[in-house]
Design a protein around this motif. Structure first.
Motif, PDB file in Angstrom:
ATOM      1  N   THR A   1       0.875 -22.189  -6.803  1.00  0.00           N
ATOM      2  CA  THR A   1       1.646 -22.049  -8.037  1.00  0.00           C
ATOM      3  C   THR A   1       1.939 -23.381  -8.710  1.00  0.00           C
ATOM      4  OG1 THR A   1       3.387 -21.725  -6.408  1.00  0.00           O
ATOM      5  CG2 THR A   1       2.847 -19.858  -7.787  1.00  0.00           C
ATOM      6  N   ASN A   2       2.012 -24.455  -7.922  1.00  0.00           N
ATOM      7  CA  ASN A   2       2.433 -25.729  -8.504  1.00  0.00           C
ATOM      8  C   ASN A   2       1.374 -26.813  -8.336  1.00  0.00           C
ATOM      9  OD1 ASN A   2       5.171 -24.995  -9.257  1.00  0.00           O
ATOM     10  ND2 ASN A   2       5.491 -24.775  -7.054  1.00  0.00           N
ATOM     11  N   PHE A   3       1.489 -27.819  -9.193  1.00  0.00           N
ATOM     12  CA  PHE A   3       0.681 -29.022  -9.049  1.00  0.00           C
ATOM     13  C   PHE A   3       1.651 -30.172  -8.825  1.00  0.00           C
ATOM     14  CE2 PHE A   3      -1.769 -32.594 -11.125  1.00  0.00           C
ATOM     15  CZ  PHE A   3      -2.758 -32.659 -10.152  1.00  0.00           C
ATOM     16  N   ARG A   4       1.451 -30.895  -7.739  1.00  0.00           N
ATOM     17  CA  ARG A   4       2.350 -31.997  -7.399  1.00  0.00           C
ATOM     18  C   ARG A   4       1.603 -33.306  -7.553  1.00  0.00           C
ATOM     19  NH1 ARG A   4       6.491 -32.551  -2.702  1.00  0.00           N
ATOM     20  NH2 ARG A   4       4.933 -33.808  -1.673  1.00  0.00           N
TER      21      ARG A   4
ATOM     22  N   THR B   1       7.575 -40.882  -4.460  1.00  0.00           N
ATOM     23  CA  THR B   1       8.085 -40.472  -5.770  1.00  0.00           C
ATOM     24  C   THR B   1       7.211 -39.319  -6.229  1.00  0.00           C
ATOM     25  OG1 THR B   1       8.383 -42.806  -6.205  1.00  0.00           O
ATOM     26  CG2 THR B   1       8.630 -41.334  -8.087  1.00  0.00           C
ATOM     27  N   TYR B   2       7.815 -38.238  -6.735  1.00  0.00           N
ATOM     28  CA  TYR B   2       6.907 -37.174  -7.172  1.00  0.00           C
ATOM     29  C   TYR B   2       7.392 -36.363  -8.362  1.00  0.00           C
ATOM     30  CZ  TYR B   2       9.466 -33.272  -5.013  1.00  0.00           C
ATOM     31  OH  TYR B   2      10.400 -32.330  -4.700  1.00  0.00           O
ATOM     32  N   ASN B   3       6.435 -35.776  -9.056  1.00  0.00           N
ATOM     33  CA  ASN B   3       6.677 -34.804 -10.119  1.00  0.00           C
ATOM     34  C   ASN B   3       5.998 -33.501  -9.723  1.00  0.00           C
ATOM     35  OD1 ASN B   3       7.853 -36.770 -11.643  1.00  0.00           O
ATOM     36  ND2 ASN B   3       6.303 -36.776 -13.279  1.00  0.00           N
ATOM     37  N   LYS B   4       6.633 -32.393 -10.094  1.00  0.00           N
ATOM     38  CA  LYS B   4       6.029 -31.092  -9.770  1.00  0.00           C
ATOM     39  C   LYS B   4       6.000 -30.268 -11.050  1.00  0.00           C
ATOM     40  CE  LYS B   4       8.014 -27.665  -7.153  1.00  0.00           C
ATOM     41  NZ  LYS B   4       8.627 -27.112  -5.952  1.00  0.00           N
TER      42      LYS B   4
ATOM     43  N   ILE C   1      -1.311 -36.422 -14.308  1.00  0.00           N
ATOM     44  CA  ILE C   1      -1.396 -37.722 -13.629  1.00  0.00           C
ATOM     45  C   ILE C   1      -1.006 -38.823 -14.626  1.00  0.00           C
ATOM     46  CG2 ILE C   1      -2.949 -39.360 -12.487  1.00  0.00           C
ATOM     47  CD1 ILE C   1      -4.561 -36.895 -11.479  1.00  0.00           C
ATOM     48  N   GLU C   2      -1.492 -38.689 -15.862  1.00  0.00           N
ATOM     49  CA  GLU C   2      -1.152 -39.681 -16.889  1.00  0.00           C
ATOM     50  C   GLU C   2       0.356 -39.713 -17.128  1.00  0.00           C
ATOM     51  OE1 GLU C   2      -2.764 -39.047 -20.847  1.00  0.00           O
ATOM     52  OE2 GLU C   2      -2.270 -41.107 -21.398  1.00  0.00           O
ATOM     53  N   LEU C   3       0.971 -38.523 -17.267  1.00  0.00           N
ATOM     54  CA  LEU C   3       2.413 -38.460 -17.518  1.00  0.00           C
ATOM     55  C   LEU C   3       3.189 -39.092 -16.367  1.00  0.00           C
ATOM     56  CD1 LEU C   3       2.662 -34.829 -18.994  1.00  0.00           C
ATOM     57  CD2 LEU C   3       2.856 -37.011 -20.228  1.00  0.00           C
TER      58      LEU C   3
ATOM     59  N   LEU D   1       2.124 -41.444 -14.296  1.00  0.00           N
ATOM     60  CA  LEU D   1       1.951 -42.906 -14.307  1.00  0.00           C
ATOM     61  C   LEU D   1       2.813 -43.533 -15.397  1.00  0.00           C
ATOM     62  CD1 LEU D   1      -1.894 -43.310 -13.706  1.00  0.00           C
ATOM     63  CD2 LEU D   1      -0.040 -43.696 -12.079  1.00  0.00           C
ATOM     64  N   ARG D   2       2.859 -42.878 -16.555  1.00  0.00           N
ATOM     65  CA  ARG D   2       3.674 -43.414 -17.654  1.00  0.00           C
ATOM     66  C   ARG D   2       5.149 -43.426 -17.274  1.00  0.00           C
ATOM     67  NH1 ARG D   2       1.101 -44.474 -22.239  1.00  0.00           N
ATOM     68  NH2 ARG D   2      -0.813 -43.336 -22.739  1.00  0.00           N
ATOM     69  N   GLU D   3       5.582 -42.395 -16.536  1.00  0.00           N
ATOM     70  CA  GLU D   3       6.997 -42.297 -16.181  1.00  0.00           C
ATOM     71  C   GLU D   3       7.367 -43.258 -15.041  1.00  0.00           C
ATOM     72  OE1 GLU D   3       8.254 -38.261 -15.415  1.00  0.00           O
ATOM     73  OE2 GLU D   3      10.186 -38.919 -14.581  1.00  0.00           O
ATOM     74  N   HIS D   4       6.502 -43.351 -14.025  1.00  0.00           N
ATOM     75  CA  HIS D   4       6.912 -44.078 -12.815  1.00  0.00           C
ATOM     76  C   HIS D   4       6.184 -45.391 -12.571  1.00  0.00           C
ATOM     77  CE1 HIS D   4       9.311 -40.650 -11.567  1.00  0.00           C
ATOM     78  NE2 HIS D   4       8.275 -39.868 -11.784  1.00  0.00           N
ATOM     79  N   HIS D   5       5.054 -45.589 -13.221  1.00  0.00           N
ATOM     80  CA  HIS D   5       4.285 -46.813 -12.923  1.00  0.00           C
ATOM     81  C   HIS D   5       3.761 -47.461 -14.187  1.00  0.00           C
ATOM     82  CE1 HIS D   5       4.380 -46.131  -8.590  1.00  0.00           C
ATOM     83  NE2 HIS D   5       4.235 -44.862  -8.886  1.00  0.00           N
ATOM     84  N   THR D   6       4.638 -47.667 -15.149  1.00  0.00           N
ATOM     85  CA  THR D   6       4.199 -48.237 -16.426  1.00  0.00           C
ATOM     86  C   THR D   6       3.536 -49.588 -16.223  1.00  0.00           C
ATOM     87  OG1 THR D   6       6.510 -48.748 -16.606  1.00  0.00           O
ATOM     88  CG2 THR D   6       5.633 -47.181 -18.214  1.00  0.00           C
ATOM     89  N   ASP D   7       4.089 -50.363 -15.288  1.00  0.00           N
ATOM     90  CA  ASP D   7       3.541 -51.703 -15.026  1.00  0.00           C
ATOM     91  C   ASP D   7       2.053 -51.612 -14.690  1.00  0.00           C
ATOM     92  OD1 ASP D   7       4.392 -50.178 -12.904  1.00  0.00           O
ATOM     93  OD2 ASP D   7       4.601 -51.895 -11.541  1.00  0.00           O
ATOM     94  N   HIS D   8       1.743 -50.706 -13.786  1.00  0.00           N
ATOM     95  CA  HIS D   8       0.373 -50.519 -13.340  1.00  0.00           C
ATOM     96  C   HIS D   8      -0.496 -49.978 -14.470  1.00  0.00           C
ATOM     97  CE1 HIS D   8      -0.735 -50.843  -9.099  1.00  0.00           C
ATOM     98  NE2 HIS D   8      -1.841 -50.221  -9.445  1.00  0.00           N
ATOM     99  N   PHE D   9       0.104 -49.028 -15.174  1.00  0.00           N
ATOM    100  CA  PHE D   9      -0.651 -48.289 -16.177  1.00  0.00           C
ATOM    101  C   PHE D   9      -1.026 -49.182 -17.363  1.00  0.00           C
ATOM    102  CE2 PHE D   9      -0.863 -45.348 -19.799  1.00  0.00           C
ATOM    103  CZ  PHE D   9      -1.969 -44.649 -19.367  1.00  0.00           C
TER     104      PHE D   9
END
Ligand code: ADP
Length: 494
Positions: free
Chosen positions: A70-73, A88-91, A115-117, A119-127
């Motif tokens: 049902t979900n994508f993590r 750190t995670y988004n579901k 995955i893009e969202l 990275l933008r939320e949690h790893h802007t530096d990397h992104f």
């Protein structure tokens, strides 16, 4: 027949004697061996191309995604190198229309977008590492290699794995139906959509959740030799263990690291003994199988896992309720004689509906040791059973316990067989045989692991001494950490 007597009649049918356990173990070992020799056997024994387990010193930042049902993590995992990690995670729920999308690209584009969202939320530096878009450009995205996230992809659908990051979808399950994706490499499908978004991400590994559990447990456990087995006891049941490559007689196609001499094998043990050579069977198992969507397959899973235990109890309870003599859940104030009008169960109750009894009720029954069984009786009232008597609740609890206990003893069959197969029981250098487990059943059912251990002691070749060596521990966040660890192993092979 008085209620207590009828309950005993039902309960006895779920007894799995020591002799039965041993018979099952012998057959399990035989079917494991068969699966290592050829394709199309009961226990599939799928090579995973993972050739070692971590020891807790691994370091680095990795991405992991999990497409289950049902979900994508999406998560990032920082492995600290000291058996600890930060996660750190988004579901996000998968939109229903994408489960039956026209093209594979519709679904995988959605996954890449998540995955893009993330990275933008949690790893802007990397992104936002445009600064690093110089020199050693990587593939499509144009990022420097050290700024590319390695990603472990946990994909819980049947795939034919061809390499550590390559696997063709055999068929969809769990309500998904996108014919366009069948037969295609799911890692490539995801990578294509990631590249369209120019993300600094490389799909490094395709991961089965049991393998993830094994890796996660090896990383966090403090045993000096890592873990032997990762096992799931949740909606379904399955296990992955470390096998000697020399024992894998069927051909392994594709490349893998040969330096360890080992390979993790995904057993797919849910289908152990589909032929019912030895598998313990009651009339209620037969009834459950007949009304299931896949009669005749996953026969072991149908006696062991969370999706089925409540249903087995339900079948047994309905039989007792319909048996006028037994007196289970009677409405003592009724003046009618036929069971349908004298039962205290409402017609709306889940007890009368296929799959209407969640396995969680087994845990409630096992946990309630109050003299009046008040928690269990409240639970029964919530199931539209009016004013259940103490005797009713006692009978219900006994049936739940019998079904739960058999599940734990059958679980011991799988675990015990793999411990024997490993040859580690008699090895004086192996002080501990560590096993990582995950899933609501093993986590929440009271004393499930104790019941497994009790049965392990009864197995010839294990005994009390061997059972004391076997340590079974929960592997937390297995799918995320495990996928990250496999991505790490895979990047070492690039
Ligand atoms: P999944 O295997 O899908 O990742 P879980 O490990 O949470 O998810 O397992 C869900 C299954 O476990 C369901 O079939 C549910 O009925 C069962 N379950 C949930 N809670 C309990 C519990 N407390 N005791 C026994 N079974 C449970």
């Amino acid at each position: 027949m008085p209620l207590a007597e009828d309950t005993t009649r039902v309960v006895e049918q779920f007894d799995l004697s020591s002799e039965d356990v041993n018979k099952h173990v012998k057959e399990f070992l035989r079917q494991m061996g068969e699966g290592l020799e050829k394709e199309g056997t009961s226990i599939s024994q799928i090579p995973t191309y993972v050739t070692g387990v971590p020891n807790g010193t691994e370091k680095g930042l990795y991405l992991a995604v999990d497409l289950g049902g049902t979900n994508f993590r999406v998560c990032s995992i920082m492995l600290n190198g000291d058996t600890t990690f930060n996660l750190t995670y988004n579901k996000v729920a998968i939109p229903k229309e994408l489960m039956v999308a026209k093209t594979a690209s519709d679904l995988f584009a959605f996954l890449a977008k998540q995955i893009e969202l993330f990275l933008r939320e949690h790893h802007t530096d990397h992104f936002n590492s445009h600064l690093h878009r110089r020199a050693t450009f990587s593939e499509a995205a144009g990022f420097r290699d050290e700024h590319i996230f390695r990603l472990g992809f946990t994909f819980s659908f049947p795939v034919q794995q061809l390499a550590i990051n390559k696997g063709n979808l055999i068929r969809w399950t769990k309500g998904f139906d996108i014919p366009d994706a069948v037969g295609k490499d799911v890692c490539a499908l995801l990578q294509t959509e990631i590249d369209k978004l120019h993300l600094p991400v490389k799909v490094a590994a395709l991961v089965n959740d049991t393998v993830g559990t094994l890796m996660a447990r090896s990383y966090t456990s403090t045993g000096k030799h890592g873990s032997l087995l990762g096992a799931i006891f949740g909606t379904g049941t399955n296990g992955a263990y470390i096998e000697k490559v020399a024992n894998i007689k069927k051909p392994i196609s594709g490349e893998y690291d040969t330096s360890t001499g080992d390979m993790v094998i995904n057993t797919e043990w849910g289908s152990f003994d589909n032929q019912l050579n030895v598998l313990h069977t009651t009339p209620w198992d037969v009834a459950l199988d007949a009304q299931s969507v896949n009669p005749g397959v996953q026969m072991f899973e149908k006696r062991v896992s969370g999706m089925f235990l409540g249903e087995i109890v339900r079948h047994a309870v309905v039989e007792m309720v319909k048996n006028e003599q037994s007196g289970l859940f009677r409405d003592l104030n009724s003046s009618y004689n036929d069971w349908a009008t004298t039962t205290s169960i409402s017609a709306q109750s889940g007890i009368f509906k296929p799959w209407g009894l969640d396995s969680a009720v087994l845990s409630v029954a096992a946990a309630d040791n109050t003299p009046e069984l008040s928690t269990l009786r409240q639970e029964l009232e919530a199931l539209h059973i009016y004013t259940p008597s103490l005797e009713d609740a006692q009978a219900f609890k006994s049936i739940c316990n019998a079904v739960g206990r058999r599940a734990a003893r059958l679980s011991a069959v799988a675990i015990g067989a793999i411990a024997i197969q490993s040859g580690k029981l008699d090895d004086p250098n192996e002080e501990v045989i560590d096993i990582g487990v995950d899933g609501s059943l093993v986590e929440h059912y009271p004393f499930f692991r104790d019941m497994i251990h009790e049965a392990l002691r009864e197995i010839e070749g294990i005994g009390a001494k061997g059972a004391d060596k076997i340590r079974i521990g929960i592997a937390k966040d297995g799918s995320g950490v495990g996928a990250a660890l496999i991505a790490l192993v895979a990047s070492g092979m690039e």
